[in-house]
Each structure stands twice: as C-alpha cells, then as structure tokens.
Motif scaffolding. Structure first.
Motif, PDB file in Angstrom:
ATOM      1  N   PHE A   1      30.993  40.080  32.474  1.00  0.00           N
ATOM      2  CA  PHE A   1      30.921  39.773  33.737  1.00  0.00           C
ATOM      3  C   PHE A   1      31.616  38.587  33.640  1.00  0.00           C
ATOM      4  O   PHE A   1      32.303  38.841  35.213  1.00  0.00           O
ATOM      5  N   TYR A   2      32.007  37.940  33.275  1.00  0.00           N
ATOM      6  CA  TYR A   2      32.356  36.273  33.246  1.00  0.00           C
ATOM      7  C   TYR A   2      34.428  37.194  33.327  1.00  0.00           C
ATOM      8  O   TYR A   2      35.309  36.176  34.019  1.00  0.00           O
ATOM      9  N   THR A   3      34.671  37.638  32.552  1.00  0.00           N
ATOM     10  CA  THR A   3      35.711  38.282  32.219  1.00  0.00           C
ATOM     11  C   THR A   3      36.662  39.188  33.225  1.00  0.00           C
ATOM     12  O   THR A   3      37.609  38.874  34.226  1.00  0.00           O
ATOM     13  N   ALA A   4      35.392  40.102  34.917  1.00  0.00           N
ATOM     14  CA  ALA A   4      35.048  40.673  35.559  1.00  0.00           C
ATOM     15  C   ALA A   4      35.374  40.446  36.613  1.00  0.00           C
ATOM     16  O   ALA A   4      37.014  40.370  37.533  1.00  0.00           O
ATOM     17  N   VAL A   5      35.107  38.600  36.596  1.00  0.00           N
ATOM     18  CA  VAL A   5      35.470  37.988  38.261  1.00  0.00           C
ATOM     19  C   VAL A   5      36.923  37.085  37.960  1.00  0.00           C
ATOM     20  O   VAL A   5      36.641  36.275  38.990  1.00  0.00           O
ATOM     21  N   HIS A   6      37.304  37.502  36.703  1.00  0.00           N
ATOM     22  CA  HIS A   6      38.244  35.844  36.369  1.00  0.00           C
ATOM     23  C   HIS A   6      39.712  37.349  36.145  1.00  0.00           C
ATOM     24  O   HIS A   6      40.797  36.299  35.771  1.00  0.00           O
TER      25      HIS A   6
END
Length: 307
Positions: free
Chosen positions: A173-178
C-alpha cells in the motif's frame, strides 16, 4: 556586519530555540528534531548562520533510503533576520552540498503548512507542491456499522503487527500511494518503520474479502498508534489493496472506517494519492461527520530549478 556560516555544532539548537520560539507548524516541529552535525553515513549536511557569533538561522539537507529520489531539506531563520537573504543563502549553500552527495541526487523536498512563513519562503525560492496531506478526524457513527452475517463474505479480524502477511500489505500500500515520490519500502523496512514496537504500533485489524480459510485476502487494514483509550481520537494508519477495482477499494475503506468509528473517533492521515480513502472521506467532511485537524504540503525543488 556580515553574517558568518559554519557547520552545525552541538549546542546550536539550544541557542537557536531561544530566538526561534515555538515552531510555526507541525512540520517545522518535526524538522527541528533533524538538526545534527554533518555526517557521511547516513549522509547529511547542516549549516548554521551566525550574527556576531550568535546562531540566528540554520538549514540541513540529508539523504533517506526510504524515498531515494529527493533529499530532505529544511531552513529556519529567526523572525528578526527574515527577508534579509540569509534563508536564500543557506539554501544555496545546501544545494551546493547536495550536488556533491554520494547518491548524486540533487532534487530537494520539504514539507510546509499553508500560509506559514515557511510556506511563503518555499514558494518564493521555487519549491512547488507535489502532494497534499491532511490529518482527518472522523466522528463516532459517521458511517453505519456493517453487518457480517454472510459466513462466506467479508470478514473482520485482529492481526498481529508482526504478521508477514500484514507487513506485506502495508508495504504494498505504502509503495503504491507514493508513486509521486518513489518509495523503496522492503518488507523488513515496513516492519521496522510502521509495525514494530518502536514505531508505536499498538494493534491492528484487517478486513478480508472472504474467510481466511477460503483463501481470503486482506482488502483493507488499520494499524493503531494509540496505546490506551482516551477521549481524543485514536491515531490510525488505514490502507487498502490498491490492486482491487476502485469500487471495491472504496467499499473496503468505508467498511473499515465504519467499524473504527462505531463508538469512538479516529484520526487518519489522508494523502491525496490515497484515492479510495479520499473518496470516502470527502463526503464525511462535506457533511460535518469529519474535520480536518491539520493540512500540509510536500513541496519539491527539482534539478531543473538549478539551471
């Protein structure tokens, strides 16, 4: 008399805080904790400006392994020395240091609160917004609690913060939204930064699309950083599976928020890049079922700004 500039020394913070007073914003308060002597590993450079031997301003630039495409940068100047060029001079010196950084990365980023002197300075020297981040407090009962009557449908369950499955979901999730500031978040780093005891993580729940025994996957998760129940809102990291269809993402987010605020308020960090979370939260803000507690922008000065 012209100001002098030198490398940061231990004790500069004590003298500067006497002149600076309280921080102008939450980002400024956070950045103040990053002033330290220059070092090679991890690489950072910190410079202090002195007026007749007294520190009046300082700035730093440093690398971060988590977001490797830009360097964090911050400059703060005592109120009675602003608009004299000292902030711009510090920034120029820091950019020269950045040009010699081991990574070769020269693009800079910082974080500001709208309307503050720091935000006005950042705009004046060429920084531009690349992301808006809001702290949103959702009121109890803002969404009706869903029923989980279907034994073959979505299921809510507690999750151990040390769970590899949860850690992978958080990292993904963190990677996808950054994507706007590429993140290099491995599973190990996600566990250390977001789910370990030292991160403050106190517990987690997950929403599965169907029972785990039937191969159910994590559709959404919530990690609490509030150790004990208080009258204030619990600080929660809420994420979701970005590989789902948009409608499924929003449904999972709405279900998770509804369960979280069934009795108590929660505090969520909502970046504009968290599309499904934004779409669920915006109607709550419009209907006064949620409020914005804080707003900040990540701003960037790209390499082309040095031409």
């Amino acid at each position: 008399m012209a100001l002098q500039y030198r490398a940061w020394q231990d004790g500069d913070d004590l003298e500067l805080l006497q002149l600076w007073g309280g921080p102008e914003s939450p980002p400024a308060e956070q950045f103040r904790g990053s002033f330290r002597p220059s070092a090679e590993s991890p690489w950072n450079r910190c410079i202090t400006a002195l007026d007749q031997g007294v520190p009046v301003a300082a700035g730093f630039v440093y690398e971060t392994a988590l977001h490797p495409e830009r360097l964090w940068c911050y400059v703060e100047v005592a109120a009675d020395h602003r608009r004299t060029g000292v902030g711009s001079t510090l920034l120029t010196m820091l950019r020269l240091e950045a040009a010699a950084s081991p990574s070769g990365i020269t693009a800079l980023r910082s974080k500001v609160q709208p309307g503050t002197p720091g935000a006005l300075f950042a705009e004046a020297v060429g920084f531009s917004p690349i992301q808006r981040s809001r702290v949103v407090v959702v009121s109890p009962g803002a969404l009706a609690a869903p029923a989980f009557d279907d034994a073959s449908g979505p299921q809510l369950e507690e999750a151990a913060t040390g769970s590899v499955e949860l850690t992978r979901a958080v990292a993904d999730f963190y990677t996808a939204v950054h994507g706007w500031d590429r993140a290099d978040l491995t599973v190990g780093r996600a566990q250390q930064l977001l789910l370990s005891d030292t991160s403050g993580a106190g517990g987690a729940i997950v929403l599965r699309d169907r029972p785990r025994a039937d191969g159910g996957m994590i559709a959404a998760f919530a990690v609490s950083y509030t150790q004990a129940r208080t009258d204030g809102p619990a600080d929660v990291l809420l994420g979701y599976d970005t590989a789902l269809k948009p409608s499924e993402q929003e449904a999972a987010v709405a279900t998770m928020i509804a369960m979280l605020v069934h009795q108590f308020p929660v505090q969520l960090e909502v970046d504009d890049s968290m599309t499904a979370l934004v779409r669920v939260v915006e109607p709550l803000l419009a209907g006064d079922a949620a409020t914005v507690d804080a707003e900040a922008y990540v701003v960037a000065l790209e390499e082309r700004g040095q031409d």
